[in-house]
Every structure is written in C-alpha cells, then in structure tokens.
Write a protein that holds these residues in place. Structure first.
Motif, PDB file in Angstrom:
ATOM      1  N   LEU A  55       0.793   6.490 -10.936  1.00  0.00           N
ATOM      2  CA  LEU A  55      -0.203   7.476 -10.535  1.00  0.00           C
ATOM      3  C   LEU A  55      -0.212   7.683  -9.028  1.00  0.00           C
ATOM      4  O   LEU A  55      -0.245   8.807  -8.535  1.00  0.00           O
ATOM      5  N   THR A  56      -0.150   6.584  -8.287  1.00  0.00           N
ATOM      6  CA  THR A  56      -0.369   6.675  -6.845  1.00  0.00           C
ATOM      7  C   THR A  56       0.922   6.767  -6.044  1.00  0.00           C
ATOM      8  O   THR A  56       0.868   6.886  -4.825  1.00  0.00           O
ATOM      9  N   LEU A  57       2.073   6.762  -6.718  1.00  0.00           N
ATOM     10  CA  LEU A  57       3.341   6.647  -5.987  1.00  0.00           C
ATOM     11  C   LEU A  57       3.516   7.737  -4.933  1.00  0.00           C
ATOM     12  O   LEU A  57       3.928   7.463  -3.807  1.00  0.00           O
ATOM     13  N   SER A  58       3.207   8.988  -5.291  1.00  0.00           N
ATOM     14  CA  SER A  58       3.508  10.053  -4.323  1.00  0.00           C
ATOM     15  C   SER A  58       2.387  10.258  -3.309  1.00  0.00           C
ATOM     16  O   SER A  58       2.528  11.041  -2.387  1.00  0.00           O
ATOM     17  N   THR A  59       1.288   9.560  -3.458  1.00  0.00           N
ATOM     18  CA  THR A  59       0.182   9.724  -2.502  1.00  0.00           C
ATOM     19  C   THR A  59      -0.265   8.376  -1.964  1.00  0.00           C
ATOM     20  O   THR A  59      -1.430   8.202  -1.611  1.00  0.00           O
ATOM     21  N   LEU A  60       0.664   7.453  -1.874  1.00  0.00           N
ATOM     22  CA  LEU A  60       0.308   6.077  -1.547  1.00  0.00           C
ATOM     23  C   LEU A  60      -0.308   5.955  -0.151  1.00  0.00           C
ATOM     24  O   LEU A  60      -1.068   5.024   0.113  1.00  0.00           O
ATOM     25  N   ASP A  61       0.024   6.914   0.722  1.00  0.00           N
ATOM     26  CA  ASP A  61      -0.511   6.804   2.081  1.00  0.00           C
ATOM     27  C   ASP A  61      -2.021   7.009   2.126  1.00  0.00           C
ATOM     28  O   ASP A  61      -2.647   6.775   3.151  1.00  0.00           O
ATOM     29  N   ARG A  62      -2.598   7.437   1.010  1.00  0.00           N
ATOM     30  CA  ARG A  62      -4.066   7.578   1.012  1.00  0.00           C
ATOM     31  C   ARG A  62      -4.760   6.330   0.500  1.00  0.00           C
ATOM     32  O   ARG A  62      -5.965   6.308   0.367  1.00  0.00           O
ATOM     33  N   PHE A  63      -3.975   5.332   0.145  1.00  0.00           N
ATOM     34  CA  PHE A  63      -4.586   4.159  -0.488  1.00  0.00           C
ATOM     35  C   PHE A  63      -4.563   2.940   0.420  1.00  0.00           C
ATOM     36  O   PHE A  63      -4.409   1.826  -0.044  1.00  0.00           O
ATOM     37  N   GLY A  64      -4.742   3.181   1.708  1.00  0.00           N
ATOM     38  CA  GLY A  64      -4.912   2.062   2.614  1.00  0.00           C
ATOM     39  C   GLY A  64      -3.706   1.788   3.485  1.00  0.00           C
ATOM     40  O   GLY A  64      -2.573   1.946   3.055  1.00  0.00           O
ATOM     41  N   TRP A  65      -3.964   1.402   4.721  1.00  0.00           N
ATOM     42  CA  TRP A  65      -2.915   1.005   5.639  1.00  0.00           C
ATOM     43  C   TRP A  65      -3.478  -0.067   6.553  1.00  0.00           C
ATOM     44  O   TRP A  65      -4.607   0.048   6.972  1.00  0.00           O
ATOM     45  N   PRO A  66      -2.771  -1.118   6.877  1.00  0.00           N
ATOM     46  CA  PRO A  66      -1.409  -1.428   6.422  1.00  0.00           C
ATOM     47  C   PRO A  66      -1.366  -1.962   4.986  1.00  0.00           C
ATOM     48  O   PRO A  66      -0.326  -1.916   4.359  1.00  0.00           O
TER      49      PRO A  66
END
Lengths: 535, 323
Positions: free
Chosen positions: A350-361
């Motif tokens: 589900l999150t693979l293509s929008t992973l940058d919205r799920f926290g950094w680092p």
C-alpha cells in the motif's frame, strides 16, 4: 448420459484452519463443455487444482472413471490424460515453442528427433491457426500466442480431460474464435472440458453444463439454456445486480490534462487528447494498439515526444517520479508482475509508492497501519488477515489493493489500465463505482479497457486507438457500441464488422470476419510497422 | 514482523545449541578471553555481512568484498606510510588512514554499483571481475610480497584492535553498532523497504516510483563503506596487507547472510539473522579448535553442511506457508 470421466464426491479442502471448499459434488462428462463460474475467491481455482491433481482434498474423493484417482501430483494426473492449462502459463520462457510442447516427452531414442518434434508442433499450430514458428522462443511471444502454445501442448498429450482456467482472458476476439473452434472440435472427439471464464456471454455460448460456485459451495447447476447471463450473475453474486455501472456524471471542471502530438516511438504516433476534471476518458482498441504504451509514455515509463499540459501548464515528464509530482498516476494492467509485490504484506504494498509520507528518517508503523485501515475501509478490501502476503488475496482484492496504493498518492489524473481483467462481476461493479467516485471528487480518469461494456458504461469520452494512432474520439450520444467497434476494427461502416446484437456480444466486438486477422494485432511490434496503411 | 516464525528462530536455536555444546566440551569456552576472541574475529566478516545483506536483499551479489578489503588495507597502509613525514606518528595519522580506507571503500563500492546499475552488467559478472582486479592490484603494489605499516605507526594503531572500553574490544563495539544500525535501516527506513521491494520485484518497484537504480547503487556503496570500516579495524591486528589478505571473506559473508535466513534471490533481508549466521560460523571454528572431537581440518565441511541445511530448512518453511 455417459458416465463421468472425472468427478468429485463430497470434496472438502482446508488451508490451515480455514475451509475453502465445503463438500463439493461435481461430475465432468466426456464430450461436454462444463463451465465453472463464480466470483473471485469462490473456490474455482482450488477446485480446479484438486481436479488436476495439484492439491489433495482434505476430505472426500476424486474419482477418475468411477474409481478413486491414483495420482498424487499434477504430473501423474497429466500422464493419465488430465491436463490443466493454468492462468499463469507453465512454459519455459527460454525454450522454443517445439521444445516446450514436447518438454518431458521428447521424441527420439538417444538423440533428440528435432525434425519430428518440429513437424508435429507445426501441425498442431496449423490446426490452431496460430502463426508463430515452432522455433520461436516463448519469451518473444505475445501472451495470446503463449496461450495457443499451451493449448497445442495439451492437444499433443491427447488429453481426455482438459481444464482451462480463464483461457480467453488474454486473447483478442479473433483468437477467442479460434479457441472456441478448438474447444468444439475437442468436444466432438469426446474430450471432457472444464472451462472458467468471467465472460458470461462465452459461457452462454459454449457450455453444455454450468456449475455456479459461491463461497466454496455449489449454489446452482444448470444445463445449456437454463440460465440467462443475468441468471448466472445473480447466482454468482447471490443478489441482483441492478446497477453494475454508476449513473452518468453531468458536471465537469476545467481541462486538467491535455496532450498534443504525443508519440511514444515507435508504438504510438501523434496522439492528442484533452480531459476535463471530473471526466472519465475511455481508451478502446485491440491488444497491441498502443494503449498501454501511450499510458506508460505519459507517466515517464517510456521515452516520448510531444507536449503535456497539466491544468494548462506545459510540464516535462521524464520519470514516474516526475509524473507523480505533477499528480499523474498509472495503475498497471499487469498487477502481478508490475503492480504488486506478491510476497509482501498489504501494508508494504500500500505504502510503497508514497513511503516518503510515512516518516523520516524512520518510518512510522502506526501511520502505515492507519493508512491500511483507511484503505481497507475505503476500498472494501477483504483480507482474512492483515499480515498476509498480498499474492494470497483473490484477484479482485489484489486489484483493490492496487487501486488503494495508486490513490494514496492523491493524484489528480489517474490512468487505470484494464482495471477489471480477470475479476468477478461483483467486484467489477465495485471498481466501477470507485472510479465514478474519483471522477466525482474532481479527478480526471483515463480507463484503458478491452471490455466493451466497461468502456460504454463508464466513459464520458471514448478515444479509440488503432495501430498506434487515434482512430477517432466519441462523445456523449455518439458513444455507441457500433461506433466504437467500427473505429476499433477500422471499418468505415459498410457492415464488414457487424458487432451483432448489442447485449449478448458486447464483450466480443466483431467476432466474424475480423479485419484484425493479420499479424497486425499480434505482438507489440506489428502495429507501428503497419501504422501508415490506413491511417 | 512481530510474529516469530521458525525461520527466524531456527538460526537462533542453532546458535544457542552451539553455545551449550561448546560449554559442555570445554570449560574455557565461556571464559571472557575466548568470547572476546570469537566476537572480535567475527567482527570483520560480520560488518561486511551486514552490508552484504542489503546487496543480496536487493537481488544482487558482491563477490569482490574480500579482495576489496585487501585493496583497501593496502591503500591505507601505503597512504599512512606516506603521510608519516607530514603528520608524524599520532592520532592525525590514524584518522587520515581511516579516512583513506573509508574513501577507497566508498569508491570501490561505487565502481561496482556503477557498472551494475548504469552500465547494466550482471552483479555476479561485475564483482567477479573486480574481485580479480582488486586482489591483483594489491599483489602488484606489494610486488608479490607484503605491504607493512611503519613499525611505530603500528604500535600506535594497535589498540584499535586490541583495546576497548569497559573490557569490550573496539571491533566488537563497532560490529554491534553496525548490526543495530543495519537492522534499523533495513526494518524502519525507506532505504530498507525499497531494498526489499527491488529484490522482491524490481518492475513493481519501478512502477511504484522507486528510484531502482539509485537504491541498487547505494546498496553497493553502503557495502563498500562497511568493508572500509572492517578494514580499519583489521589493519591494526597484523599491520600488514598482502595478496592473501581477506581471502574467501566474500564466501563467508555470503554464507552468513544465507544461514541467517535472507533469501539469495532477494526480497527479504534479515540483519539479525546475518549476525547470528556470522556467530554460528565462527563458533563452529572455535569449538573445533577447542575440542578434540573432530579434526579442525573438517571446519569447512561442517560449515558447508550448515549452509545447505539452513537453506533446506528455509525451503521447507516457505512451501508450508505458500498455499
């Protein structure tokens, strides 16, 4: 009535604690075409695997010619004449057609008798009206040709029982005709055929006997003519399907996507289109007409030339990332090979293509889980367990996961490629309503489809592609089946491609005397070479 | 993954079994000296294996790491010897040497990654090539012999291998940090997730807006960095490098990764498993040396059996899961 050649007696099958088949009784008779229909997840595949020896029932018996079947594997079953053609083909991609047909049963004593195997393969292919060479490598063949090779292989085995899992899903209408002729020939020769398809018109046309499966149990048995297509759909779903398609939208916003003189060399030439917000554009055409290539060009997966405007502004798109940054998303037609990581969980997909919205680092598992919960609710994803591998979901649920994944990026333009291929009618209708919902939320949606009712039922605007070019654009009342089929086939209306009665033949435009009989619609390289001829 | 499956527990169980067996066979086995010895020796392969876990998880392989370690060691020693007149013996010299090692490691990893992702050559072929190149370069520079670090510099540098804090040797500390970081990166960052996605199906990753080439390249650069780090800790042990430095390290690192439960075809990486795999391999070696049960010459054979067994057990698990 003849005695059944292959039968199931009170067969049950469990995977772990979950029983998926609940006491199936079933008989397959020689010289009959038996259609097995049901929604995705109804247990069709499991039942076919048990019939073909690939799975053993947890309880109950498989009877071959009246006695319990002795085989314990698909290979042993095949040796007894029970051949299964799987949806995912069982061909060695690097071997030639002839090598595949004779794989495991090569002719010749000490040395291989190449000439004999080649000649026999050629004979089988001729019989199937398949134009590929026995020396062609499977890797280089179009999907439809691979299907033909599978059938040739089954024919070479003198199959007594032939089990086909959605053989027509990947074929063009002409190839479907050839397939049907072969099925009829096999039936006349006394072969027992089991056939699944989501195209109910085909079932109506072909099947002598129909078994409807729902939730792992047989809910309806019928002989030819006893069930209408509506009746079949109702039996499969267990409720009336009144609104397969959502009502029409009437309000549109400004133009959201415009492309002009757009080419993806060498497969797509000079395509222009304009799409408003809230509008659904259907793209129709034969397999190989360049539809997928157009879409892949648009999202930067293939190099292209021409201009793209988003909300009136010219943009450059050289990669999927750039397409995403301009709010354009593409949902691939090949969900198993390009869309989803089948061995990964729903969350990871589900999150693979929008992973940058799920926290950094560090990624936030809580946010990912919340997104999954939301997606499951929004798209009605029915997963037995949240932590399961996505590949173990039914096809329809996989498609919903893919849709949820694509929509997570909140695109403004969505291109969905064959969104309902191989999906049951209930889920299809759901996906149509999802697409409608997106359009009503103001998105511009492009639907690429080979399913004619889908194009007609969803689109505000229809663009037909033929051999890499735009054959025509239809809008409003001009969107009729006849008009679309004429554009698809490239006939100018003198009746060469009579689409037949509009309702029954809807999914199969132009059965007879198709203009696409030549190599033009095979393989992906053909169209471009022939592009000039009638454009 | 919160649910512990057989495949995660299997290697751990084997490790515990080995420790029990070792303690049973030799009273010295659990002594602080022996444990430090085993862990410190594991550290080099261990750090490299953590990096190798990423490369293998992304669907790649790197055969060049052993030669790369030799090459980095050689370059580091040459650079340090050359800098003694300018920097003198002391901390600046050691730090400069470390900097050289890290830079050479990054460059070597980048070279591998570049050839694989930008030129498009199979990882096996590229790293088979660079394996020969790196080792041959060291042999050539050393003129067939040994490159030795200046005696005084070696004395100064020695504590990096032999000393530590709170009685724990530096290599063990650094290995532990690398292992924890590796696990966090694999499990909880985008880079780790993308690495798994690419190994699982690179086409899907590409269609999912993942910069496949860049991530792939980075796995090799990351591995190069860790090889550099391992070399920094290895050089003070002997103070020299030759054509036979780091011989077969690549195979030990790959073996550790596989024993730990990372699939060779990629798609699923287990950094903890790799750490356990490294420890299993060095414990077998250690136990055979301590106990008279089996000839130490059979070390390779036993390790080989363990590798094959680990893969067989994992396969049994995956067929049970797939319906």
């Amino acid at each position: 009535m003849t005695a059944p050649v292959l039968a199931l007696a009170d067969v049950r099958k469990s995977f772990g604690p979950i029983e998926v088949l609940h006491g199936i009784d079933f008989a397959l008779h020689p010289g009959e075409v038996h259609a097995l229909i049901g929604e995705n997840g109804a247990g069709k595949s499991t039942m076919m695997k048990i019939l073909g020896g690939f799975l053993q029932p947890t309880a109950g018996k498989v009877l071959f010619e009246g006695v319990p079947a002795s085989w314990r594997s698909g290979v042993e079953a095949e040796a007894r004449g029970v051949v299964v053609i799987h949806q995912e083909f069982n061909l060695a991609a690097d071997l030639t057609v002839a090598q595949n047909v004779w794989l495991g049963r090569e002719k010749g004593r000490f040395f291989l008798d190449h000439a004999a195997m080649r000649a026999d393969t050629q004979g089988l292919l001729d019989q199937l009206e398949c134009r590929v060479s026995p020396d062609a490598r499977i890797r280089d063949l179009a999907v439809s040709d691979r299907q033909m090779v599978e059938i040739a292989k089954a024919l070479s085995r003198n199959a007594r029982v032939l089990i086909m899992d959605e053989p027509s899903a990947v074929l063009t209408s002409h190839e479907v005709e050839v397939l049907f002729r072969q099925i009829e020939r096999l039936r006349a020769n006394g072969v027992a055929l089991l056939y699944t398809s989501h195209r109910l018109d085909e079932v109506d046309r072909l099947a002598d006997r129909i078994t409807v499966l729902r939730d792992g149990a047989v809910v309806r048995r019928a002989l030819r003519g006893e069930l209408t297509e509506d009746g079949m759909a109702t039996a499969m779903v267990g409720r009336d399907l009144t609104d397969i398609f959502p009502p029409r939208r009437t309000e549109f916003g400004p133009v959201g996507l415009e492309i002009a003189d757009f080419s993806v060399p060498p497969l797509v030439q000079g395509v222009s289109l304009a799409l408003r917000r809230g509008e659904v554009l259907g793209i129709s055409g034969l397999v190989g007409a360049g539809r997928t290539e157009l879409a892949e060009g648009l999202v930067g997966l293939r190099p292209h030339i021409g201009t793209i405007r988003r909300d009136g502004r010219a943009v450059r798109i050289r990669s999927v990332a750039e397409a995403a940054s301009h709010g354009i998303a593409y949902l691939t037609e090949d969900r198993k090979e390009r869309g989803l990581l089948l061995d990964k969980t729903l969350r990871e997909n589900l999150t693979l293509s929008t992973l940058d919205r799920f926290g950094w680092p560090l990624l936030s598992p809580a946010r990912e889980e919340a997104a999954l919960t939301q997606a499951i609710a929004d798209f009605d994803i029915r997963a037995p367990r949240r932590e399961m591998a996505t590949g173990n979901l039914s096809g329809g649920n996989q498609q919903k996961v893919l849709l949820a994944k694509t929509m997570l990026a909140a695109p403004q333009v969505v291109i969905v490629d064959e969104p309902t291929r191989g999906i049951d009618i209930g889920t299809k209708s759901q996906i149509y309503h999802f697409i409608d919902r997106l359009a009503r939320e103001g998105l511009s949606v492009i639907v690429i489809s080979s399913d004619m009712p889908e194009i007609l039922g969803l689109s505000d605007q229809v663009l037909v592609m033929r051999q890499g070019r735009v054959a025509g654009v239809l809008e409003g009342d001009r969107i009729t089946e006849t008009a679309v089929v004429r554009l698809v086939m490239g006939t100018s209306g003198e009746g060469a491609a009579d689409p037949g009665p509009p309702d029954t033949d809807a999914a199969n435009p132009g059965h007879s005397r198709p203009a696409d009989g030549g190599p033009g619609n095979k393989g992906r390289a053909g169209p471009a070479e022939k592009a000039g001829e009638d454009a | 993954m919160r649910n512990l499956s057989l495949s995660t527990l299997g290697p751990l169980a084997a490790l515990i079994l080995l420790i029990v067996l070792g303690a049973f066979l030799n009273a010295n086995f659990l002594s602080a000296g022996n444990i430090t010895n085993v862990l410190a020796r594991s550290a080099f392969i261990g750090m490299i294996a953590v990096g190798m876990t990423f490369v293998i998880t992304s669907g790649g392989i790197d055969l060049s790491v052993g030669s790369m370690a030799a090459f980095i060691a050689g370059m580091m020693i040459l650079a340090m010897n050359a800098m003694i007149p300018a920097l003198g013996i002391g901390l600046p010299l050691v730090l400069a040497g470390m900097g050289v090692a890290i830079l050479v490691g990054l460059a070597a990893g980048f070279a591998n990654g570049f050839l694989i992702t930008k030129v498009g050559i199979e990882p096996f072929i590229v790293t088979l090539g660079t394996m020969g190149i790196f080792r041959s370069l060291v042999t050539w520079i050393a003129n067939g012999g040994t490159l030795s670090l200046d005696f005084e510099a070696r004395q100064f540098y020695r504590p990096v291998y032999y000393d530590g804090i709170f009685g724990i040797a530096w290599p063990i500390i650094v290995f532990a940090i690398v292992a924890v970081l590796g696990e966090v990166v694999m499990r909880h960052t985008r880079f780790g997730r993308y690495t798994e996605a690419i190994g699982s199906n690179d086409k899907v990753a590409r269609y999912s807006v993942v910069k496949v080439e860049r991530i792939r390249l980075l796995t090799y650069v990351f591995l190069g960095l860790l090889v550099g780090l391992a070399t920094i800790l290895y050089v003070p042990r002997l103070g020299s490098a030759s054509g036979s430095t780091g011989l077969l390290w690549e195979l030990e690192a790959i073996a550790a990764v596989i024993i730990g439960g990372t699939a060779l075809k990629g798609g699923s990486g287990r950094v903890w498993g790799t750490v356990v795999g490294v420890l299993i391999l060095s414990l077998i070696d250690n136990i055979l040396n301590l106990a008279d049960l089996v000839s130490p010459y059979l070390n390779g054979a036993i390790q080989g059996v363990i590798i094959v067994l680990a893969v067989v057990l994992q396969r049994g698990k995956s067929t049970a899961e797939g319906r």
